[in-house]
Write a protein that holds these residues in place. Structure first.
Motif, PDB file in Angstrom:
ATOM      1  N   ASP A 148      -6.520   5.109   3.580  1.00 56.19           N
ATOM      2  CA  ASP A 148      -7.807   4.944   4.274  1.00 56.19           C
ATOM      3  C   ASP A 148      -8.363   3.534   4.053  1.00 56.19           C
ATOM      4  OD1 ASP A 148      -7.746   7.487   5.266  1.00 56.19           O
ATOM      5  OD2 ASP A 148      -9.049   8.351   3.718  1.00 56.19           O
ATOM      6  N   ARG A 149      -8.242   3.034   2.831  1.00 55.79           N
ATOM      7  CA  ARG A 149      -8.719   1.681   2.557  1.00 55.79           C
ATOM      8  C   ARG A 149      -7.919   0.646   3.344  1.00 55.79           C
ATOM      9  NH1 ARG A 149      -9.614   3.745  -2.772  1.00 55.79           N
ATOM     10  NH2 ARG A 149      -7.517   3.176  -3.438  1.00 55.79           N
ATOM     11  N   ALA A 150      -6.626   0.865   3.442  1.00 51.62           N
ATOM     12  CA  ALA A 150      -5.777  -0.058   4.211  1.00 51.62           C
ATOM     13  C   ALA A 150      -6.143  -0.018   5.688  1.00 51.62           C
ATOM     14  CB  ALA A 150      -4.305   0.295   4.027  1.00 51.62           C
ATOM     15  N   PRO A 157      -1.871  13.618  -3.972  1.00 56.02           N
ATOM     16  CA  PRO A 157      -1.940  13.235  -2.556  1.00 56.02           C
ATOM     17  C   PRO A 157      -3.294  12.688  -2.129  1.00 56.02           C
ATOM     18  CG  PRO A 157      -0.873  15.366  -2.809  1.00 56.02           C
ATOM     19  CD  PRO A 157      -1.436  15.008  -4.151  1.00 56.02           C
ATOM     20  N   ALA A 158      -4.385  13.185  -2.747  1.00 56.04           N
ATOM     21  CA  ALA A 158      -5.720  12.704  -2.376  1.00 56.04           C
ATOM     22  C   ALA A 158      -5.868  11.220  -2.701  1.00 56.04           C
ATOM     23  CB  ALA A 158      -6.794  13.518  -3.099  1.00 56.04           C
ATOM     24  N   PHE A 159      -5.327  10.779  -3.842  1.00 53.58           N
ATOM     25  CA  PHE A 159      -5.372   9.368  -4.200  1.00 53.58           C
ATOM     26  C   PHE A 159      -4.566   8.539  -3.195  1.00 53.58           C
ATOM     27  CE2 PHE A 159      -6.676   9.120  -8.907  1.00 53.58           C
ATOM     28  CZ  PHE A 159      -7.456  10.270  -8.794  1.00 53.58           C
ATOM     29  N   ALA A 160      -3.417   9.070  -2.803  1.00 50.11           N
ATOM     30  CA  ALA A 160      -2.578   8.370  -1.830  1.00 50.11           C
ATOM     31  C   ALA A 160      -3.301   8.236  -0.497  1.00 50.11           C
ATOM     32  CB  ALA A 160      -1.255   9.105  -1.647  1.00 50.11           C
ATOM     33  N   VAL A 218       0.838  -1.207   0.000  1.00 47.98           N
ATOM     34  CA  VAL A 218       0.000   0.000   0.000  1.00 47.98           C
ATOM     35  C   VAL A 218       0.870   1.253   0.000  1.00 47.98           C
ATOM     36  CG1 VAL A 218      -1.581   1.352   1.439  1.00 47.98           C
ATOM     37  CG2 VAL A 218      -1.995  -1.080   1.087  1.00 47.98           C
ATOM     38  N   SER A 219       1.935   1.234   0.780  1.00 45.03           N
ATOM     39  CA  SER A 219       2.847   2.376   0.840  1.00 45.03           C
ATOM     40  C   SER A 219       3.447   2.662  -0.534  1.00 45.03           C
ATOM     41  CB  SER A 219       3.969   2.097   1.845  1.00 45.03           C
ATOM     42  OG  SER A 219       4.926   3.126   1.832  1.00 45.03           O
ATOM     43  N   LEU A 220       3.777   1.583  -1.246  1.00 45.32           N
ATOM     44  CA  LEU A 220       4.352   1.748  -2.584  1.00 45.32           C
ATOM     45  C   LEU A 220       3.347   2.424  -3.525  1.00 45.32           C
ATOM     46  CD1 LEU A 220       6.533  -1.040  -4.163  1.00 45.32           C
ATOM     47  CD2 LEU A 220       5.205   0.523  -5.572  1.00 45.32           C
ATOM     48  N   ILE A 221       2.085   1.983  -3.434  1.00 45.18           N
ATOM     49  CA  ILE A 221       1.037   2.592  -4.274  1.00 45.18           C
ATOM     50  C   ILE A 221       0.846   4.064  -3.894  1.00 45.18           C
ATOM     51  CG2 ILE A 221      -1.432   2.561  -4.809  1.00 45.18           C
ATOM     52  CD1 ILE A 221      -1.344  -0.485  -4.467  1.00 45.18           C
ATOM     53  N   ALA A 222       0.841   4.337  -2.586  1.00 40.37           N
ATOM     54  CA  ALA A 222       0.678   5.724  -2.129  1.00 40.37           C
ATOM     55  C   ALA A 222       1.829   6.601  -2.627  1.00 40.37           C
ATOM     56  CB  ALA A 222       0.599   5.763  -0.605  1.00 40.37           C
ATOM     57  N   GLY A 241      -8.448  -2.671  10.352  1.00 45.52           N
ATOM     58  CA  GLY A 241      -9.003  -2.228  11.632  1.00 45.52           C
ATOM     59  C   GLY A 241      -8.230  -1.077  12.245  1.00 45.52           C
ATOM     60  N   GLY A 242      -7.749  -0.163  11.417  1.00 44.48           N
ATOM     61  CA  GLY A 242      -6.974   0.976  11.893  1.00 44.48           C
ATOM     62  C   GLY A 242      -5.477   0.718  11.772  1.00 44.48           C
ATOM     63  N   LEU A 243      -4.710   1.802  11.776  1.00 40.40           N
ATOM     64  CA  LEU A 243      -3.254   1.703  11.674  1.00 40.40           C
ATOM     65  C   LEU A 243      -2.618   2.085  13.003  1.00 40.40           C
ATOM     66  CD1 LEU A 243      -2.663   3.272   8.127  1.00 40.40           C
ATOM     67  CD2 LEU A 243      -2.889   0.856   8.752  1.00 40.40           C
TER      68      LEU A 243
END
Length: 542
Positions: A413-415, A405-408, A392-396, A420-422
């Motif tokens: 948010d999906r992750a 940045p909004a897409f990132a 996910v970090s790579l995609i962001a 169940g939260g980060l």
């Protein structure tokens, strides 16, 4: 038969010790036939009662005729001698190389007597031999075929119910070493519910190995839960207990606070690591990377590589552990061509190989390839929290570098929803620009999108630098020259120059002061990091 499986003592755990004592007594008295009889009547118990070297010596002490007269003993002897031909013949496979032998195995199951497990034992030992030869992926295939060939009621048959969970366990171990960690977890979960009172360490080992996978690539909280349960399970006198303890220590080191983790790792008795050495390499590299000790990571990697030569035709982590670690270090140094060269020699089927290639693509500016690769790996990381967050970090980062940045933020948010939260440890997976998005409100992210739209002389690329490039940039901002930076970061002056050139290119800067000013404008440097040079330093990249 020495004694029937119908026999049960007051505590099944003591069967291991009883088998061990009886085999040793027969061997000491020169009764090699009796020793082979005990081994053949209880091959699994014998396997775990005596260390491999001792069991091999006892089998070798008997005559070839004695060994051939008892199929389990003959199969075990073939394993220790590395003779796959004998094992495949026992399985009913005509070809000694290639081919699955699956249909023949099924036919053999149908034709055999209910209590005849010879073909099953031979198939199991063939898989273990493949693993010993450095081919855990092929071993997993063999064990998968054995599981398919078992009748549906195998777990209820007196002769096979002891083999079934053990084969599933070894299937999980093979998948783990093959780098298919998500599948390995599923195998270990099914073993955890098995009833193996005479071999309780198999269940404990399944727990501990699941803990190691989660500690390295998954959820640390799940890993801790597995270790806590494993601690409560009974122990035996088997030599295999020490192997489980080594795996436990690796998982504990990964879960420990940073100040204690490397100290715990250094206490691991590496002479007992056996076939799990790739996870020693992985654990060591993760911990040294977290501590920022990159120079030491490279040094230890060379030492481990000398101690564990990779066998010919190896696959999975056996083939790839050193290559993956070398590629990761090369990416950190900005040596993307070197990283790709290492990855070309890694197992191309590994999700880790694909992720590292995507990261190399990203760092060298190929955001399209990086995004496609990372997106395609979603199913393979779905059960491994930490690995999924790396993806996910790579995609962001791709979205940040494209000025979105909004897409990132949406990807993060999906992750967060999926997991169940980060947590705070989760955020350590993200580079600084991605981590920064986690503290911004939706309005701030939208403002960030407008702020970072490409303008005159500035592209969307500068939004993210590699970790090493960020370190070099911070040192440049402090006013140090290349010689001083090289000494502080334990790298050569040429490497500093390479990173400096990359930073200047990403920032579209021609001088040090220009680069520092643009980096500060883009939030890549804080005000406290920008200091006047203590003495004159070259302003242009020479």
């Amino acid at each position: 038969m020495w004694y029937s499986r119908e026999w049960r003592g007051e505590d099944d755990r003591w069967i291991i010790s009883h088998v061990e004592n009886e085999i040793r007594l027969a061997h000491r008295d020169g009764e090699h036939g009796r020793a082979l009889g005990i081994i053949s009547s209880q091959p699994l118990e014998a396997w775990f009662a005596l260390a491999p070297n001792e069991l091999s010596d006892i089998l070798a002490a008997a005559t070839p005729r004695q060994r051939r007269s008892l199929t389990p003993a003959h199969a075990l002897d073939a394993y220790f001698r590395g003779d796959r031909t004998v094992l495949l013949t026992m399985m009913g496979a005509a070809e000694t190389t290639g081919g699955s032998g699956n249909e023949r195995a099924r036919k053999l199951w149908n034709a055999r007597q209910p209590n005849d497990c010879s073909s099953l034992l031979a198939g199991l030992l063939d898989a273990l031999l493949l693993r010993r030869l450095g081919q855990p992926a092929r071993a997993a295939t063999r064990l998968g075929e054995l599981l398919e060939s078992l009748p549906q009621s195998a777990s209820q048959h007196e002769a096979t119910k002891f083999y079934h969970p053990f084969i599933v366990h070894e299937y999980g171990v093979s998948l783990c070493l093959a780098g298919r960690c998500d599948e390995a977890l599923r195998a270990f979960v099914s073993v955890q519910d098995a009833s193996l009172p005479q071999l309780p360490f198999i269940v404990r080992d399944a727990r501990v190995r699941a803990a190691l996978i989660h500690a390295a690539f998954g959820d640390p909280r799940v890993a801790r839960g597995h270790l806590d349960v494993a601690e409560e399970l009974p122990r035996t006198g088997s030599w295999y207990e020490a192997v489980i303890d080594v795996t436990t220590r690796l998982a504990e080191a990964l879960l420990a606070p940073p100040a204690q983790s490397l100290e715990l790792l250094d206490r691991v008795p590496t002479h007992l690591i056996g076939e799990a050495w790739p996870f020693l390499v992985i654990t060591e590299q993760i911990l040294l990377s977290r501590a920022g000790r990159i120079h030491e990571a490279a040094l230890r990697l060379r030492q481990r590589s000398a101690a564990h030569p990779v066998p010919h035709r190896a696959d999975g982590f056996i083939r790839s552990a050193f290559r993956l670690a070398s590629a990761k270090l090369a990416i950190a140094e900005g040596a993307f061509d070197a990283a790709r060269a290492h990855l070309l020699h890694a197992d191309p089927e590994l999700v880790f190989t694909k992720l590292f290639l995507a990261q190399a693509d990203l760092e060298s500016g190929d955001t399209k390839s990086a995004l496609l690769a990372a997106t395609a790996l979603a199913d393979h990381t779905a059960e491994l929290r930490r690995l999924d967050l790396v993806r996910v970090s790579l995609i962001a980062e791709v979205h940040l570098r494209r000025g979105r940045p909004a897409f990132a933020a949406e990807e993060l948010d999906r992750a967060a929803h999926r997991w169940g939260g980060l947590t705070e440890p989760d955020l350590t997976v993200f580079p600084a620009p991605v981590r920064r998005l986690q503290v911004l409100s939706k309005a701030q992210v939208e403002e960030e999108t407008l702020t970072h739209l490409p303008g005159p002389g500035i592209t969307a690329v500068p939004l993210s630098l590699t970790r090493r490039e960020s370190e070099v940039l911070a040192e440049l901002a402090s006013g140090r020259n290349r010689k001083e930076i090289a000494a502080r970061l334990f790298i050569s002056e040429n490497t500093v120059k390479t990173h400096q050139r990359s930073v200047f290119k990403k920032l579209n800067a021609k001088t040090r002061s220009d680069a520092i000013g643009r980096a500060a404008l883009l939030g890549l440097l804080s005000d406290s990091q920008v200091k006047p040079p203590p003495h004159p330093a070259p302003d242009r990249l020479e």
